[in-house]
Design a protein around this motif. Structure first.
Motif, PDB file in Angstrom:
ATOM      1  N   GLN A   1      12.685  61.551 -68.588  1.00 16.95           N
ATOM      2  CA  GLN A   1      11.587  62.466 -68.900  1.00 16.95           C
ATOM      3  C   GLN A   1      12.051  63.599 -69.800  1.00 16.95           C
ATOM      4  OE1 GLN A   1       9.932  63.595 -65.121  1.00 16.95           O
ATOM      5  NE2 GLN A   1       8.789  61.689 -64.940  1.00 16.95           N
ATOM      6  N   ALA A   2      13.327  63.971 -69.702  1.00 16.58           N
ATOM      7  CA  ALA A   2      13.841  65.089 -70.494  1.00 16.58           C
ATOM      8  C   ALA A   2      14.559  64.633 -71.764  1.00 16.58           C
ATOM      9  CB  ALA A   2      14.795  65.926 -69.644  1.00 16.58           C
ATOM     10  N   GLU A   3      15.107  63.415 -71.742  1.00 18.35           N
ATOM     11  CA  GLU A   3      15.873  62.915 -72.885  1.00 18.35           C
ATOM     12  C   GLU A   3      15.145  61.753 -73.547  1.00 18.35           C
ATOM     13  OE1 GLU A   3      20.149  62.330 -72.082  1.00 18.35           O
ATOM     14  OE2 GLU A   3      19.698  63.110 -70.088  1.00 18.35           O
ATOM     15  N   GLU A   4      15.284  61.665 -74.846  1.00 20.62           N
ATOM     16  CA  GLU A   4      14.733  60.528 -75.580  1.00 20.62           C
ATOM     17  C   GLU A   4      15.856  59.539 -75.832  1.00 20.62           C
ATOM     18  OE1 GLU A   4      12.393  61.346 -79.021  1.00 20.62           O
ATOM     19  OE2 GLU A   4      11.174  62.839 -78.001  1.00 20.62           O
ATOM     20  N   VAL A   5      15.721  58.354 -75.244  1.00 16.35           N
ATOM     21  CA  VAL A   5      16.714  57.294 -75.389  1.00 16.35           C
ATOM     22  C   VAL A   5      15.992  56.083 -75.971  1.00 16.35           C
ATOM     23  CG1 VAL A   5      18.401  55.858 -74.188  1.00 16.35           C
ATOM     24  CG2 VAL A   5      17.933  58.177 -73.369  1.00 16.35           C
ATOM     25  N   TYR A   6      16.639  55.411 -76.935  1.00 12.49           N
ATOM     26  CA  TYR A   6      16.020  54.274 -77.608  1.00 12.49           C
ATOM     27  C   TYR A   6      16.914  53.048 -77.505  1.00 12.49           C
ATOM     28  CZ  TYR A   6      12.967  57.819 -79.512  1.00 12.49           C
ATOM     29  OH  TYR A   6      12.069  58.846 -79.637  1.00 12.49           O
ATOM     30  N   ASP A   7      16.277  51.862 -77.465  1.00  9.04           N
ATOM     31  CA  ASP A   7      17.056  50.634 -77.482  1.00  9.04           C
ATOM     32  C   ASP A   7      17.438  50.306 -78.920  1.00  9.04           C
ATOM     33  OD1 ASP A   7      14.855  49.379 -78.683  1.00  9.04           O
ATOM     34  OD2 ASP A   7      14.312  48.223 -76.906  1.00  9.04           O
ATOM     35  N   ARG A   8      18.157  49.207 -79.106  1.00  9.66           N
ATOM     36  CA  ARG A   8      18.643  48.884 -80.453  1.00  9.66           C
ATOM     37  C   ARG A   8      17.541  48.511 -81.428  1.00  9.66           C
ATOM     38  NH1 ARG A   8      21.563  43.005 -79.621  1.00  9.66           N
ATOM     39  NH2 ARG A   8      19.705  41.949 -78.906  1.00  9.66           N
TER      40      ARG A   8
ATOM     41  N   GLY B   1      14.745  50.328 -81.547  1.00  9.67           N
ATOM     42  CA  GLY B   1      14.012  51.552 -81.800  1.00  9.67           C
ATOM     43  C   GLY B   1      12.908  51.844 -80.799  1.00  9.67           C
ATOM     44  N   ASN B   2      12.809  51.061 -79.731  1.00  9.68           N
ATOM     45  CA  ASN B   2      11.800  51.309 -78.697  1.00  9.68           C
ATOM     46  C   ASN B   2      12.290  52.406 -77.766  1.00  9.68           C
ATOM     47  OD1 ASN B   2      10.073  49.035 -79.459  1.00  9.68           O
ATOM     48  ND2 ASN B   2      11.721  47.770 -78.646  1.00  9.68           N
ATOM     49  N   ARG B   3      11.402  53.339 -77.454  1.00 11.85           N
ATOM     50  CA  ARG B   3      11.784  54.412 -76.534  1.00 11.85           C
ATOM     51  C   ARG B   3      11.923  53.842 -75.125  1.00 11.85           C
ATOM     52  NH1 ARG B   3       9.388  60.075 -74.770  1.00 11.85           N
ATOM     53  NH2 ARG B   3      11.255  60.756 -73.675  1.00 11.85           N
ATOM     54  N   ILE B   4      13.007  54.197 -74.467  1.00 14.56           N
ATOM     55  CA  ILE B   4      13.240  53.762 -73.099  1.00 14.56           C
ATOM     56  C   ILE B   4      12.655  54.817 -72.172  1.00 14.56           C
ATOM     57  CG2 ILE B   4      14.977  53.208 -71.354  1.00 14.56           C
ATOM     58  CD1 ILE B   4      16.793  52.263 -73.658  1.00 14.56           C
ATOM     59  N   ASP B   5      11.613  54.420 -71.453  1.00 12.46           N
ATOM     60  CA  ASP B   5      10.999  55.297 -70.460  1.00 12.46           C
ATOM     61  C   ASP B   5      10.989  54.549 -69.131  1.00 12.46           C
ATOM     62  OD1 ASP B   5       9.015  53.399 -70.796  1.00 12.46           O
ATOM     63  OD2 ASP B   5       7.575  54.766 -71.691  1.00 12.46           O
ATOM     64  N   GLN B   6      10.371  55.134 -68.111  1.00 13.72           N
ATOM     65  CA  GLN B   6      10.405  54.499 -66.789  1.00 13.72           C
ATOM     66  C   GLN B   6       9.710  53.137 -66.803  1.00 13.72           C
ATOM     67  OE1 GLN B   6      12.310  55.715 -64.243  1.00 13.72           O
ATOM     68  NE2 GLN B   6      11.956  53.644 -63.472  1.00 13.72           N
TER      69      GLN B   6
END
Length: 109
Positions: free
Chosen positions: A26-33, A35-40
């Motif tokens: 929720q606080a960090e933006e993490v993306y897969d290879r 470019g999709n945002r990884i969320d819950q």
């Protein structure tokens, strides 16, 4: 790039959790290879995907491998089957099973 096709995890990698590797999605933006945002929701879907059984569901019984029939088509037949399957919301395998069952039923001795 060559993809790894061996057992997972590889023998030389130890998977584990530690406090330093936690990510607050929720606080960090993490993306897969890709470019999709990884969320819950992404994590939940990934976990569900890993837990699912490998392969298609059995047509015989749960936990039982269904017999297979393989045959070849011309490129034109394959394209026509794919187009028809997409129009009907089915897979080419579903179309083939239906056609084969109909043929067996119509030509039963």
């Amino acid at each position: 790039m060559t993809e790894y096709n061996g057992p997972w995890p590889p023998d030389d990698i130890e998977l584990g959790l530690d406090d330093e590797s936690d990510v607050d999605l929720q606080a960090e933006e993490v993306y897969d290879r890709r470019g999709n945002r990884i969320d819950q929701a992404y994590v939940d879907a990934a976990v569900e995907h890993v837990r699912r059984a490998v392969g298609r569901p059995s047509l015989t019984a749960p936990g039982t491998r269904s017999p297979q029939v393989t045959f070849r088509l011309s490129p034109e037949e394959k394209a026509a089957a794919k187009e028809l399957a997409e129009r009907e919301g089915k897979t080419v395998s579903q179309l083939a099973r239906e056609a084969f069952a109909r043929y067996l039923r119509d030509h039963a001795a």
